[in-house]
Write a protein that holds these residues in place. Sequence first.
Motif: not given
Length: 265
Positions: A10-21, A32-43
């Motif tokens: 979970v990170d609102d910064e796409p670069r960090t979020r996608d980089g970790v994934k 692992v199976r990685v899911i991403t979320a760009g906001s707390a609500a989505e998470a």
Amino acid sequence: MNSLKTVLVVDDEPRTRDGVKKTLETDLSGAVRVITAGSAAEATRVLEEEQVHLLITDIRMPEITGLTLVEKAQAKGASPVVIIISGHAVFEYAHHAIRLGVFQYLLKPLEKRKLLETVEQALKLDQSRHRQQAMERMVDQTLLELQESGEGRIGEPVLKAMRYVESHLQAPLGLREVAEVVHLNASYFSFLFKEQTGLTFLEYVTRCKLQKAKELLLATALPIGEIAAQVGYLTPKYFIKLFKENTGLSPSQYRKQMSGDNGPI
């Protein structure tokens, strides 16, 4: 059998979020199976719909902080291992994270080797938690407490009766029969057993039989009918009914779930 662990990033910064994934999917492929979320609500929606083993969340987001997200998840019964990531080493945040049981607090920019090491350690922690939960579900805690404290507070006639039950689980095991074994009147034996163990004789017998059934379900491939017979039930139908009433699962469901549909235990 699916042994993949679900990681929510979970990170609102796409670069960090996608980089970790990308890092996790590349270096921990097949684990692992990685899911991403760009906001707390989505998470929050993901946590409600998925079994998440590891939550990696930024601490500062527009709606709520990553720590508030963790609090909300815990309040709803979700208990993933948590790694917090942040661009700031803020003591107040770190203190709050420790109070919530956060596994690790990593500073941005994330160093690949450190991230992978931390994630691998976190997944091991999740696995040990899973093992502990499985053991807790397998072992009857009431029987365990009786065994641990029995010598100090339970008299010899009742202890002898308990040992007799444990070694004759295939038998019907009636109250009068066991009372005769310990040379007591059936009514007095019934009173004494309940007073010293906190369980009626029938409750104790049922718990012992079901505990043995759990062990056989996990340690053998015996059919349900054979297991029912080995713990003294003449009809599988009654055994299945009793097992479900006491565990919330049928014997087949218990075997399937505890054998590790979510990974080996």
